[in-house]
Design a protein around this motif. Structure first.
Motif, mmCIF file in Angstrom:
data_model
loop_
_atom_site.group_PDB
_atom_site.id
_atom_site.type_symbol
_atom_site.label_atom_id
_atom_site.label_comp_id
_atom_site.label_asym_id
_atom_site.label_seq_id
_atom_site.Cartn_x
_atom_site.Cartn_y
_atom_site.Cartn_z
ATOM 1 N N LEU A 70 35.435 21.962 102.331
ATOM 2 C CA LEU A 70 36.735 21.353 102.076
ATOM 3 C C LEU A 70 37.617 21.419 103.318
ATOM 4 N N VAL A 71 37.614 22.579 103.979
ATOM 5 C CA VAL A 71 38.433 22.717 105.183
ATOM 6 C C VAL A 71 37.978 21.711 106.238
ATOM 7 N N TRP A 72 36.646 21.565 106.378
ATOM 8 C CA TRP A 72 36.118 20.589 107.338
ATOM 9 C C TRP A 72 36.624 19.193 107.029
ATOM 10 N N ILE A 73 36.596 18.852 105.731
ATOM 11 C CA ILE A 73 37.027 17.510 105.359
ATOM 12 C C ILE A 73 38.516 17.338 105.646
ATOM 13 N N LEU A 74 39.289 18.405 105.404
ATOM 14 C CA LEU A 74 40.728 18.303 105.624
ATOM 15 C C LEU A 74 41.071 18.116 107.104
ATOM 16 N N THR A 75 40.148 18.487 107.998
ATOM 17 C CA THR A 75 40.442 18.258 109.411
ATOM 18 C C THR A 75 40.403 16.763 109.757
ATOM 19 N N THR A 76 39.885 15.958 108.839
ATOM 20 C CA THR A 76 39.864 14.507 109.074
ATOM 21 C C THR A 76 41.230 13.933 108.721
ATOM 22 N N ALA A 114 18.631 13.428 104.300
ATOM 23 C CA ALA A 114 18.770 13.835 102.900
ATOM 24 C C ALA A 114 19.871 14.883 102.759
ATOM 25 N N GLU A 115 19.912 15.853 103.695
ATOM 26 C CA GLU A 115 20.955 16.885 103.622
ATOM 27 C C GLU A 115 22.343 16.263 103.705
ATOM 28 N N ASN A 116 22.474 15.282 104.606
ATOM 29 C CA ASN A 116 23.787 14.668 104.797
ATOM 30 C C ASN A 116 24.189 13.785 103.620
ATOM 31 N N VAL A 117 23.217 13.021 103.119
ATOM 32 C CA VAL A 117 23.516 12.140 101.990
ATOM 33 C C VAL A 117 23.871 12.966 100.757
ATOM 34 N N ALA A 118 23.228 14.127 100.639
ATOM 35 C CA ALA A 118 23.452 14.951 99.451
ATOM 36 C C ALA A 118 24.883 15.453 99.371
ATOM 37 N N ALA A 119 25.559 15.539 100.511
ATOM 38 C CA ALA A 119 26.944 16.018 100.492
ATOM 39 C C ALA A 119 27.909 14.904 100.117
ATOM 40 N N LEU A 120 27.356 13.680 100.006
ATOM 41 C CA LEU A 120 28.215 12.525 99.758
ATOM 42 C C LEU A 120 29.047 12.628 98.475
ATOM 43 N N PRO A 121 28.467 13.079 97.350
ATOM 44 C CA PRO A 121 29.296 13.181 96.138
ATOM 45 C C PRO A 121 30.549 14.023 96.359
ATOM 46 N N LEU A 122 30.409 15.140 97.097
ATOM 47 C CA LEU A 122 31.578 15.985 97.341
ATOM 48 C C LEU A 122 32.598 15.249 98.207
ATOM 49 N N ARG A 123 32.083 14.523 99.203
ATOM 50 C CA ARG A 123 32.988 13.761 100.067
ATOM 51 C C ARG A 123 33.684 12.668 99.273
ATOM 52 N N ALA A 124 32.930 12.024 98.389
ATOM 53 C CA ALA A 124 33.520 10.965 97.579
ATOM 54 C C ALA A 124 34.616 11.542 96.690
ATOM 55 N N LEU A 125 34.421 12.764 96.265
ATOM 56 C CA LEU A 125 35.408 13.432 95.421
ATOM 57 C C LEU A 125 36.742 13.567 96.156
ATOM 58 N N VAL A 126 36.657 13.763 97.482
ATOM 59 C CA VAL A 126 37.886 13.852 98.263
ATOM 60 C C VAL A 126 38.436 12.457 98.545
ATOM 61 N N LEU A 176 38.217 9.864 96.667
ATOM 62 C CA LEU A 176 38.724 9.229 95.453
ATOM 63 C C LEU A 176 40.253 9.317 95.327
ATOM 64 N N PRO A 177 40.831 10.528 95.434
ATOM 65 C CA PRO A 177 42.300 10.585 95.344
ATOM 66 C C PRO A 177 42.990 9.722 96.392
ATOM 67 N N VAL A 178 42.396 9.632 97.597
ATOM 68 C CA VAL A 178 42.993 8.775 98.637
ATOM 69 C C VAL A 178 43.048 7.340 98.139
ATOM 70 N N ALA A 179 41.930 6.888 97.534
ATOM 71 C CA ALA A 179 41.869 5.525 97.030
ATOM 72 C C ALA A 179 42.888 5.322 95.917
ATOM 73 N N VAL A 180 43.023 6.321 95.046
ATOM 74 C CA VAL A 180 43.967 6.202 93.931
ATOM 75 C C VAL A 180 45.392 6.098 94.452
ATOM 76 N N VAL A 181 45.725 6.981 95.409
ATOM 77 C CA VAL A 181 47.064 6.954 96.000
ATOM 78 C C VAL A 181 47.324 5.597 96.638
ATOM 79 N N ALA A 182 46.319 5.097 97.369
ATOM 80 C CA ALA A 182 46.481 3.818 98.057
ATOM 81 C C ALA A 182 46.742 2.705 97.057
ATOM 82 N N LEU A 183 45.978 2.708 95.962
ATOM 83 C CA LEU A 183 46.141 1.661 94.958
ATOM 84 C C LEU A 183 47.493 1.768 94.278
ATOM 85 N N ALA A 184 47.915 3.015 93.978
ATOM 86 C CA ALA A 184 49.181 3.203 93.282
ATOM 87 C C ALA A 184 50.343 2.783 94.174
#
Lengths: 264, 262
Positions: free
Chosen positions: A26-32, A106-118, A120-128
């Motif tokens: 999560l911290v890694w993703i937040l650095t983006t 495979a290792e990288n693709v497998a992390a995709l669901p978690l990344r998508a989880l992060v 998703l809220p961005v997409a929701v905020v953008a749409l709202a």
């Protein structure tokens, strides 16, 4: 066939390890957060008067879409490869009957669901915030969105794999990656929407690989390109995918021929 | 005091010797740093190609902000981050105990345990950008202006250092915090842009909580004499508060530290 049957297991392992290190992940993703900063910068400039056809809302949509694409196309093979080659751990991967590129992928693709989880809220905020007006209304474009994101991910992955394979020859490979990343920041539309570059430079940037890593999927999503440009862009993107895959494989093979583990 | 100055010299020399061992790597590193500094100017250049100001800040003024930002990043990456990353490593391996046993102040030893002298390139590059901006502005700072912006810059270093010490104090408890420092670095990138970019609540946060605006925009204003004396005074007082708070956090964390396996 046997290799294909290994894929679900590899994905499961990758997913479990992403979940196990979730806090770190999560911290890694937040650095983006660069797109968010750039969103503030550009929209503060566009407040009084739009930049070309991009007003505050267009820029908002652009950078939020850029953030989503970046989250979905992230990869970290290059660090893994450089580390494993230096430590000799790569030998373990070579013993397995699966091409290491496939295992890394495979290792990288497998992390995709978690990344998508992060993402998703961005997409929701953008749409709202912006409503659906900013999105492309062309159904064909939406058919291209997942494909162009997949293409962006594949180019990222193979570029990283190619640079990582250089680790067989040279210890300071990560500097090469830094160079790539620096060019990515400038020429992919990550910090500057490409259409804001002066036209004579912009035309050249369009054909560099970097545009297809980020800007192109975003342009398709937001309907900034017409149908014919979309198709040409898509063909160019997948040609780059093939090119980078070939280069990565070539460097990998040449490196492997040299490689004799340690003490070899 | 003299003893600590001498100790500081010794620590610096050890790091320099360590750095010299990997000459090619570090020259490469220095070149990459320059490349990054140059490439990160591109958005600014493109922006000013389109517009003549960002929220009232002209091109040379924005360049001043980038200059101070680059200097500070050089200080972080050269002097603050390596030492503190080293501590995280020591905690993880249980080797911090050896450092704590030494007859000198632990916070001092921890903070000076490693420098990456080649990152000094960034400080130089930042200084060059500052000179360039001042030439574009055709402004020669008066001694008072130069002094006040230098004081603010030192204040910024103190604030950054304090935030990092607090993060490391956290490491004594939760061990794995090194990627928290990456997170902070990525937030710090926001300091590259002048204050008007951040409005409303964010402006408040970046002025009083994570004072990024105070670190780069204030010195840029001070060097052209556009910052009130009051703001300078409160910024420096704020830096002092940060430093004291960090000291307190460090001492508390140390008291509850029970070494590896505790």
């Amino acid at each position: 066939m046997r290799i294909l049957s290994a894929i679900p297991t590899m994905l499961r392992v990758g997913f479990s390890s992403a979940v196990a290190y979730r806090a770190e992940f999560l911290v890694w993703i937040l650095t983006t957060n660069t797109p968010l900063i750039m969103l503030l910068v550009w929209s503060s400039v566009a407040r009084e008067e739009p930049l070309g056809r991009m007003g505050q809302e267009e820029l908002g949509a652009y950078f939020l879409a850029a953030l989503i694409v970046r989250l979905l196309t992230g990869s970290w093979v290059v660090w893994d490869m450089v580390f494993e080659i230096r430590q000799g751990e790569i030998a373990m991967r070579l013993l397995r009957p699966v091409h290491p590129f496939l295992a890394y992928a495979a290792e990288n693709v497998a992390a995709l669901p978690l990344r998508a989880l992060v993402a998703l809220p961005v997409a929701v905020v953008a749409l709202a915030w912006l409503g659906a007006d900013q999105l492309s209304s062309d159904p064909l474009a939406w058919a291209f969105v997942p494909l162009s994101i997949a293409g962006a991910w594949l180019i990222t992955f193979f570029a990283m794999a190619a640079i990582g394979s250089l680790g067989f020859f040279w210890e300071s490979t990560l500097s090469v990656y830094d160079l790539w990343l620096g060019l990515f920041f400038v020429f992919s539309g990550y910090t500057v929407p490409l259409e804001l570059f002066p036209p004579e430079i912009g035309a050249a940037i369009e054909w560099l690989p970097f545009r297809f890593l980020l800007s192109f999927p975003v342009e398709v999503m937001l309907g900034l390109v017409d149908r014919s440009a979309m198709v040409t862009g898509f063909v160019a993107q997948w040609l780059y995918v093939v090119l980078f895959a070939l280069v990565a494989q070539a460097i990998w093979r040449a490196g492997l021929r040299r490689y004799a583990a340690y003490g070899g | 005091m003299l003893r600590y100055l001498r100790l500081f010299g010794i620590q610096l020399r050890t790091s320099a010797l360590l750095g010299m061992q990997y000459r090619l790597d570090f020259v490469l590193d220095a070149l990459m740093t320059l490349f990054w500094t140059a490439s990160s100017l591109v958005p600014l250049v493109v922006l000013f190609h389109q517009r003549s100001d960002i929220g009232g800040w002209s091109w040379p003024q924005a360049l001043l902000v980038v200059g101070f930002f680059t200097v500070l990043r050089g200080v972080i990456e050269g002097a603050i981050q390596p030492a503190l990353q080293n501590v995280v490593e020591l905690v993880r391996k249980g080797m911090l105990d050896f450092l704590l046993l030494k007859p000198a102040d632990s916070q001092f030893l921890v903070s000076t345990s490693r420098f990456e002298i080649w990152r000094g390139v960034d400080v130089l590059a930042g200084a060059l950008i500052l000179v360039w901006a001042l030439v574009e502005l055709e402004h020669v700072p008066t001694p008072l202006q130069a002094l006040s912006s230098l004081a603010l810059l030192c204040g910024a270093v103190v604030i950054l250092y304090s935030i990092w010490i607090a993060v490391v104090a956290l490491a004594l408890r939760v061990v794995k915090v090194d990627n928290l420092t990456y997170f902070f670095s990525s937030v710090f990138e926001a300091a590259r842009w002048p204050a008007p970019v951040y409005r409303g609540a964010l402006n408040f946060v970046f002025t009083f909580v994570i004072p990024l605006i105070v670190m780069t925009s204030y010195p840029a204003l001070a060097i052209v004499g556009e910052l009130e004396g009051r703001a300078i005074f409160f910024s420096l007082a704020g830096a002092l508060v940060f430093a004291l708070a960090a000291r307190l956090v460090w001492l508390r964390a140390l008291r509850s530290y029970t070494s590896a396996g505790g």
